[in-house]
Enzyme design. Sequence first.
Site, PDB file in Angstrom:
ATOM      1  CB  SER A 224     -12.819 -13.128   1.370  1.00  0.00           C
ATOM      2  OG  SER A 224     -12.860 -11.735   1.245  1.00  0.00           O
TER       3      SER A 224
ATOM      4  N   PRO B 296       0.830  -1.207   0.000  1.00  0.00           N
ATOM      5  CG  PRO B 296      -0.486  -1.418   1.886  1.00  0.00           C
ATOM      6  CD  PRO B 296       0.694  -1.993   1.216  1.00  0.00           C
ATOM      7  N   PRO B 297       0.277   2.417  -0.297  1.00  0.00           N
ATOM      8  CG  PRO B 297      -1.139   3.983  -1.256  1.00  0.00           C
ATOM      9  CD  PRO B 297      -1.128   2.631  -0.638  1.00  0.00           C
ATOM     10  N   GLY B 298       2.764   4.624   1.066  1.00  0.00           N
ATOM     11  CA  GLY B 298       3.310   5.139   2.313  1.00  0.00           C
ATOM     12  C   GLY B 298       3.953   4.112   3.220  1.00  0.00           C
ATOM     13  CB  VAL B 299       4.272   0.488   3.313  1.00  0.00           C
ATOM     14  CG1 VAL B 299       2.845   0.400   3.804  1.00  0.00           C
ATOM     15  CG2 VAL B 299       4.401   0.090   1.859  1.00  0.00           C
TER      16      VAL B 299
ATOM     17  CB  THR C 170       9.552   5.776  -2.936  1.00  0.00           C
ATOM     18  OG1 THR C 170       8.296   5.445  -3.472  1.00  0.00           O
ATOM     19  CG2 THR C 170      10.316   6.627  -3.901  1.00  0.00           C
TER      20      THR C 170
ATOM     21  CE  LYS D 219      -9.745  -9.909   3.297  1.00  0.00           C
ATOM     22  NZ  LYS D 219     -10.203 -11.234   2.892  1.00  0.00           N
TER      23      LYS D 219
HETATM   24  P1  ADP Z   1       5.713   4.400  -0.752  1.00  0.00           P
HETATM   25  O1  ADP Z   1       6.759   4.502  -1.791  1.00  0.00           O
HETATM   26  O2  ADP Z   1       5.524   2.975  -0.287  1.00  0.00           O
HETATM   27  O3  ADP Z   1       4.420   5.019  -1.095  1.00  0.00           O
HETATM   28  P2  ADP Z   1       7.428   6.132   0.748  1.00  0.00           P
HETATM   29  O4  ADP Z   1       8.704   5.418   0.575  1.00  0.00           O
HETATM   30  O5  ADP Z   1       7.173   7.333  -0.046  1.00  0.00           O
HETATM   31  O6  ADP Z   1       6.220   5.138   0.551  1.00  0.00           O
HETATM   32  O7  ADP Z   1       7.266   6.460   2.291  1.00  0.00           O
HETATM   33  C1  ADP Z   1       6.553   7.563   2.803  1.00  0.00           C
HETATM   34  C2  ADP Z   1       7.262   8.120   3.996  1.00  0.00           C
HETATM   35  O8  ADP Z   1       7.191   7.197   5.057  1.00  0.00           O
HETATM   36  C3  ADP Z   1       8.739   8.348   3.764  1.00  0.00           C
HETATM   37  O9  ADP Z   1       9.101   9.580   4.315  1.00  0.00           O
HETATM   38  C4  ADP Z   1       9.422   7.232   4.501  1.00  0.00           C
HETATM   39  O10 ADP Z   1      10.676   7.603   4.972  1.00  0.00           O
HETATM   40  C5  ADP Z   1       8.477   6.932   5.604  1.00  0.00           C
HETATM   41  N1  ADP Z   1       8.527   5.527   5.973  1.00  0.00           N
HETATM   42  C6  ADP Z   1       7.800   4.517   5.478  1.00  0.00           C
HETATM   43  N2  ADP Z   1       8.137   3.347   6.031  1.00  0.00           N
HETATM   44  C7  ADP Z   1       9.062   3.621   6.965  1.00  0.00           C
HETATM   45  C8  ADP Z   1       9.816   2.806   7.896  1.00  0.00           C
HETATM   46  N3  ADP Z   1       9.642   1.503   7.987  1.00  0.00           N
HETATM   47  N4  ADP Z   1      10.696   3.446   8.669  1.00  0.00           N
HETATM   48  C9  ADP Z   1      10.889   4.758   8.594  1.00  0.00           C
HETATM   49  N5  ADP Z   1      10.229   5.567   7.766  1.00  0.00           N
HETATM   50  C10 ADP Z   1       9.330   5.016   6.940  1.00  0.00           C
END
Ligand code: ADP
Length: 767
Positions: free
Chosen positions: A673, A354-357, A360, A716
């Site tokens: 499911s 998912p986004p923000g994990v 990147t 979930k």
């Molecule tokens: P994605 O590419 O999965 O959408 P990003 O890499 O852009 O997510 O992450 C969003 C923000 O969350 C970044 O600033 C990142 O450093 C932070 N972040 C996400 N996972 C972690 C983690 N496990 N530890 C520290 N920071 C994290």
Amino acid sequence: MKNNLPVIVLRGLILLPSNELKLEFEDADSIKIVDIAELFHDGKILLVTNKDPYDVSTDVKNLPLVGTEAKIIHKMVLPNGKVRVIVRGIKRIQIKNYISLKADTTLEALITPVEDEVIDDLEEKAIIRKLLRELDFYINNVPNVGNSVLSKLVNVNNLSELVDLIVPTLPLTLDRVFDYLKEEKASERARMLLLDIYKEEELFNIERDLDFKVTKEFDKQQRDYLLREKLKMLKEELVEVTSKEDEIDELRYTLAKLDIDDDMRGKISKAINKYEALLSMAPEQSMERNYIDVLLSLPWNYTTKDNDNLKEVKESLDETHNGLDKVKERIIEYLAVKKNTDSLKSPIICLVGPPGVGKTSLAFSIAKAMRRNFVKISVGGLDDESEIVGHRKAYIGSKPGKIINGMIKAKSNNPLFLIDEIDKMTHNIHGDPVSALLSVLDPEQNKYFQDNYLDEEYDLSKVMFVATANDINSIPIPLLDRLEIIKLDGYTEYEKLDIVKTHIIPKLCKDMGIDNINIKEDAILNIIRLYTKEAGVRELERKISSIIRKVVTRLVSNEIKRLPIITSKNIETYLGLPIYEDTIIEEKIGIVNGLGYTPYGGNTIPIETNFYKGKGNLILTGSLGDVMKESAQIALSYIKSNYKEFNIKYDTLETNDIHIHALDGAIPKEGPSAGITLVTSIISSLTNTKVKSNIAMTGEVSLHGDILKIGGLKEKSLGALRNGVDTIIIPYDNLNEVEELPKEVKHRIKFIPVKNYMEVYKIIKEG
Ligand code: ADP
């Protein structure tokens, strides 16, 4: 002294004494005369002028009776047989008669030299001075006579010689020059000369006046305008010429410094030459310049050195990212294999989640740790092949594709190249970007990558590609074959709490130049629960960032003196009222919590059933996909075939229509499911029994009520936890996965495994 001389006839040309003349002969007669002169006359000849330049006859009747005795001072026979001589005029000659030699056509003349006039010394000097002064004046006023003439004359103190030297410098007619040849008295020739000088001056003055009058009549405004335009053009031309020259120099200099093979150097050099030859107004100019820029800025041969120390890479990943142990392990394993085997064969990492994990940012950390340059492109929403492989240069506005552009940004030929949103490509009539991307990622082909704009092969084999996607099911199958999938799941509240404390706060405070701010744990948890609803931490990071920004602003404007402590009590002063309520799902007849899993994380999906008088129809709403609709049919069939067990009258099923709605109606839902939830919701409605809102369930139901395995349990259950659920009914076959779930989830949620629906019914009946 001899009284005969061999004759050379000049046409349209008079040589006065004291002057020199270069002549070239190719006819046998003239060459013979030169020989005769040299053999018998001490190199002396008589030059006479036929005033009609086109008269080639040797008829002596057309020849004048005056001429110039000249001496051959230089003779050269040229390789082509021509004879070149330089002759100097010596004196004026009176010709008594011409003698045609019988044997051939050469001519001789019987002559008497003209005696020099005797002039009084003083008078001669005075005339010389006057002449020189007038000449000086004339030369200074009339632009068509060069100054150098005067310097030749200053040492001449013989009047006859002086006049003969000046005459050829004036623009006189041949007839007038002939008058000078004819005139025997030097004083008279001087008078003639003065007269001619005055006349020339006068003529010039009249011409100038005329010019002036004409220009005066010329419309002044128009003239000014024309002049201004002319000046502007000249200026532009000047700037353009110099700036283009400078530009070309610079391009060549850049090329010289570039580390590329000779073949490519030759090609770029050719492109620069072509550009140089283009006129400044040519429409292709900017196109060609752009092309050269692309060629010059591509990293053809520059390779950075990898850090192969995997321990350091691991440490670096730990430093930037909390947890994700399995993910980091997989990455290190992948790098180890890549290092030890033929790197060409290793697949490409694809981080899915998912986004923000942290997909990147993790890729960025890998690049940093490996000391590779990093570049990112997104292919989400891309539907045109040329976005990947560029447009041909022939089109106006054509440019290279995203890959070559990425390489230019990367500045080395072995960057870590992140391709974002690989699951969101589509295709249209302009070709399939997926297949274009395949050739980029295929190690067999990418050594010879072809971009349409570049029109040259570019070697991508040293690039380390990493892809990201939200949803593994949307990745095109041919691409999937080339990818090594590494999954990143959403975070639990406590994982998020950890990330905020150990990474987000220190990072943001450092960025904004303050010491680490103290945000209490309960405040962070409040932000997680009441201000965000996400699988990752992106929104959370934004909220924390907004708090820190406010703090910094207050510090800077002296509203506060010290860093404040942020607690759950004062959080609202920074973030305003909570966006989400603590989720307490209302208990109502017919409403049951299902669990869904989307690319954006897991969530509870309440399913609602109602019935009313009808004919046993099933009505389904809430953006259900085909598989889910079938699940609803199965659920109803299962209930019909077991109605007695559930205390339902068959009549109720036949004389009513049943309407099932999945909440959050606009969000598409799919998959089998929800079966277990659908059955429970119908039974709840028909039997008038409530199902507790702290319970959620997930599982496929067969026609016989068997509960079958589902996917996405982690997401979930994280979603369920976010929504205040503490009990989840799961298929027995998923039980082994529970062990793998984050501690926090296991701690806070009770998982009840079931093999058949009857077990579920028992649970809800007992409350
Ligand atoms: P994605 O590419 O999965 O959408 P990003 O890499 O852009 O997510 O992450 C969003 C923000 O969350 C970044 O600033 C990142 O450093 C932070 N972040 C996400 N996972 C972690 C983690 N496990 N530890 C520290 N920071 C994290």
